[in-house]
Design a protein around this motif. Structure first.
Motif, mmCIF file in Angstrom:
data_model
loop_
_atom_site.group_PDB
_atom_site.id
_atom_site.type_symbol
_atom_site.label_atom_id
_atom_site.label_comp_id
_atom_site.label_asym_id
_atom_site.label_seq_id
_atom_site.Cartn_x
_atom_site.Cartn_y
_atom_site.Cartn_z
ATOM 1 N N LEU A 128 7.073 4.245 2.304
ATOM 2 C CA LEU A 128 5.691 4.500 2.720
ATOM 3 C C LEU A 128 5.197 3.256 3.438
ATOM 4 C CD1 LEU A 128 3.340 6.560 2.536
ATOM 5 C CD2 LEU A 128 2.517 5.256 0.567
ATOM 6 N N ALA A 146 7.386 7.181 6.259
ATOM 7 C CA ALA A 146 6.092 7.757 6.656
ATOM 8 C C ALA A 146 5.079 6.659 6.892
ATOM 9 C CB ALA A 146 5.587 8.699 5.568
ATOM 10 N N ALA A 153 3.424 11.622 5.242
ATOM 11 C CA ALA A 153 3.242 10.819 4.028
ATOM 12 C C ALA A 153 3.258 11.695 2.773
ATOM 13 C CB ALA A 153 1.927 10.045 4.117
ATOM 14 N N ARG A 205 -4.964 -0.450 0.858
ATOM 15 C CA ARG A 205 -4.738 0.996 0.943
ATOM 16 C C ARG A 205 -4.099 1.558 -0.320
ATOM 17 N NH1 ARG A 205 -4.874 2.192 6.521
ATOM 18 N NH2 ARG A 205 -5.055 4.371 5.928
ATOM 19 N N LEU A 221 -0.599 10.591 -3.274
ATOM 20 C CA LEU A 221 0.564 10.838 -2.410
ATOM 21 C C LEU A 221 1.865 10.901 -3.201
ATOM 22 C CD1 LEU A 221 0.138 8.489 0.698
ATOM 23 C CD2 LEU A 221 0.014 10.979 0.630
ATOM 24 N N ASN A 264 1.114 -7.991 -0.694
ATOM 25 C CA ASN A 264 0.541 -9.301 -1.044
ATOM 26 C C ASN A 264 -0.971 -9.219 -0.978
ATOM 27 O OD1 ASN A 264 3.003 -10.886 -1.266
ATOM 28 N ND2 ASN A 264 3.226 -10.472 0.918
ATOM 29 N N ALA A 312 8.085 -11.265 7.906
ATOM 30 C CA ALA A 312 8.695 -10.147 8.622
ATOM 31 C C ALA A 312 9.780 -10.653 9.583
ATOM 32 C CB ALA A 312 7.622 -9.367 9.376
HETATM 33 N N1 LIG Z 1 4.246 -9.002 7.737
HETATM 34 C C1 LIG Z 1 4.831 -9.814 6.874
HETATM 35 O O1 LIG Z 1 5.333 -10.906 7.243
HETATM 36 C C2 LIG Z 1 4.947 -9.410 5.428
HETATM 37 C C3 LIG Z 1 5.907 -10.072 4.634
HETATM 38 C C4 LIG Z 1 6.077 -9.679 3.314
HETATM 39 C C5 LIG Z 1 5.267 -8.692 2.769
HETATM 40 N N2 LIG Z 1 4.302 -8.104 3.524
HETATM 41 C C6 LIG Z 1 3.461 -7.074 2.883
HETATM 42 O O2 LIG Z 1 4.096 -5.811 3.079
HETATM 43 C C7 LIG Z 1 3.108 -4.809 3.334
HETATM 44 C C8 LIG Z 1 3.341 -4.250 4.725
HETATM 45 O O3 LIG Z 1 3.199 -5.312 5.635
HETATM 46 P P1 LIG Z 1 3.452 -5.103 7.194
HETATM 47 O O4 LIG Z 1 3.322 -6.433 7.819
HETATM 48 O O5 LIG Z 1 4.698 -4.289 7.400
HETATM 49 O O6 LIG Z 1 2.173 -4.224 7.575
HETATM 50 P P2 LIG Z 1 1.843 -3.527 8.945
HETATM 51 O O7 LIG Z 1 2.764 -3.988 10.018
HETATM 52 O O8 LIG Z 1 0.374 -3.634 9.124
HETATM 53 O O9 LIG Z 1 2.196 -1.992 8.638
HETATM 54 C C9 LIG Z 1 1.524 -1.287 7.638
HETATM 55 C C10 LIG Z 1 2.096 0.111 7.592
HETATM 56 O O10 LIG Z 1 1.478 0.794 6.501
HETATM 57 C C11 LIG Z 1 1.096 2.084 6.967
HETATM 58 N N3 LIG Z 1 0.012 2.568 6.134
HETATM 59 C C12 LIG Z 1 -1.170 1.988 5.890
HETATM 60 N N4 LIG Z 1 -1.881 2.746 5.041
HETATM 61 C C13 LIG Z 1 -1.123 3.820 4.760
HETATM 62 C C14 LIG Z 1 -1.314 4.963 3.961
HETATM 63 N N5 LIG Z 1 -2.442 5.139 3.268
HETATM 64 N N6 LIG Z 1 -0.345 5.887 3.907
HETATM 65 C C15 LIG Z 1 0.801 5.720 4.628
HETATM 66 N N7 LIG Z 1 1.048 4.653 5.389
HETATM 67 C C16 LIG Z 1 0.077 3.705 5.461
HETATM 68 C C17 LIG Z 1 0.691 1.864 8.406
HETATM 69 O O11 LIG Z 1 0.704 3.064 9.066
HETATM 70 P P3 LIG Z 1 -0.369 3.378 10.242
HETATM 71 O O12 LIG Z 1 -0.143 2.331 11.277
HETATM 72 O O13 LIG Z 1 -0.004 4.766 10.676
HETATM 73 O O14 LIG Z 1 -1.727 3.281 9.578
HETATM 74 C C18 LIG Z 1 1.818 0.932 8.853
HETATM 75 O O15 LIG Z 1 2.969 1.659 9.177
HETATM 76 C C19 LIG Z 1 1.753 -5.482 3.191
HETATM 77 O O16 LIG Z 1 1.270 -5.265 1.902
HETATM 78 C C20 LIG Z 1 2.051 -6.967 3.423
HETATM 79 O O17 LIG Z 1 1.158 -7.797 2.714
HETATM 80 C C21 LIG Z 1 4.155 -8.415 4.860
#
Ligand SMILES: NC(=O)c1ccc[n+]([C@@H]2O[C@H](COP(=O)([O-])OP(=O)(O)OC[C@H]3O[C@@H](n4cnc5c(N)ncnc54)[C@H](OP(=O)(O)O)[C@@H]3O)[C@@H](O)[C@H]2O)c1
Length: 247
Positions: A6, A29, A51, A69, A76, A91, A130
């Motif tokens: 997800l 999703a 989703a 979120r 879900l 985080n 990432a």
């Molecule tokens: N970026 C980093 O370096 C990193 C590293 C480690 C951990 N994290 C953590 O991992 C998580 C994801 O990070 P990210 O950087 O990959 O975030 P991101 O690039 O902003 O992507 C978030 C994803 O979540 C989806 N999403 C949001 N709300 C949703 C819902 N209610 N139902 C289904 N999908 C939903 C979004 O879909 P839509 O675009 O369609 O809304 C998008 O695909 C976060 O909690 C972050 O703190 C991030």
């Protein structure tokens, strides 16, 4: 394994590619619908789904969405099999995503998530940027292989999450229970500092809970000041900054 993911953003997309590549049956999703899932995720072998069906008939569900979120996810996952393992990557960044009162009151973020979902989770892949996650995976035994901490209350959940972490190209380090998982959150020395399995346990042990919120916010403010568009910041910059401020 049958794995649902997800979230198809920076972390979810890389998870989908790596876990499909490792031979798992992966579906992914986001919130906007399967037609908006990037084609390279599908090309890697994962299926894009709504989703509402990502948690159906899976062995593992990975949640990789913004923490803010998370309260909406419980509905879900009503179809998630009772014996499925949930692994969460999120985080807590109150300056970016908004304050959560329970977390400001000292509750550990991963424990709060189990309350929101009504199910236990394992915490993994949260403590690697990432960029490092996408680019720095190595074969097991490589001296440069980066380690990722994994916390969970159930031994089975932890074993499943650790095995999957290894399959994504990183050493998995047992970081204890969910109550201990503040040690792998933003502000702690083991958070996004690209340490090997020889160094990560000491970094987890050295974490000081009282200093974490301030250090976390200092780093986010420094990045935001230097890179108004957060997506311009490199993994190397974040790792350098985290090593300097969180140690
Ligand atoms: N970026 C980093 O370096 C990193 C590293 C480690 C951990 N994290 C953590 O991992 C998580 C994801 O990070 P990210 O950087 O990959 O975030 P991101 O690039 O902003 O992507 C978030 C994803 O979540 C989806 N999403 C949001 N709300 C949703 C819902 N209610 N139902 C289904 N999908 C939903 C979004 O879909 P839509 O675009 O369609 O809304 C998008 O695909 C976060 O909690 C972050 O703190 C991030």
């Amino acid at each position: 394994m049958k794995i649902g993911i997800l979230g198809a953003g920076s972390i979810g997309a890389t998870l989908a590619r790596k876990l499909s590549g490792a031979g798992h049956d992966v579906k992914v999703a986001n919130s906007r619908g399967p037609e908006t899932i990037s084609s390279d995720i599908v090309a890697a072998g994962a299926r894009s789904v709504e989703a509402s069906s990502v948690a159906t008939d899976v062995d593992v569900l990975i949640t990789s969405i913004p923490l803010s979120r998370m309260p909406g996810v419980k509905t879900l996952i009503s179809d998630l099999p009772a014996d499925a393992v949930i692994v969460d990557t999120s985080n807590y960044y109150p300056l970016r995503d908004g304050r959560v009162e329970a977390l400001e009151g000292g509750m550990v973020e991963s424990v709060w998530i189990t309350e929101q979902l009504g199910r236990p989770v394992a915490k993994a892949w949260n403590a690697i940027t990432a960029g490092s996650f996408e680019e720095k995976g190595r074969e097991a035994g490589d001296a440069e292989r980066i380690a990722i901490p994994v916390a969970a209350d159930s031994d089975r959940d932890k074993a499943v999450a650790m095995a999957l972490v290894e399959e994504t190209g990183f050493d998995a380090v047992d970081a204890g229970s969910l109550a201990d998982s503040w040690r792998q959150q933003p502000g702690a020395p083991g958070y996004c500092t690209d340490l090997t399995r020889h160094k990560l346990p000491n970094a987890l042990a050295a974490a000081e809970k009282a200093r974490i919120p301030q250090r976390r916010d200092i780093v986010l403010e420094a990045i935001t000041e230097r890179f108004p568009n957060y997506s311009d910041v490199s993994a190397e910059y974040i790792v350098r900054l985290n090593r300097a401020i969180y140690s």
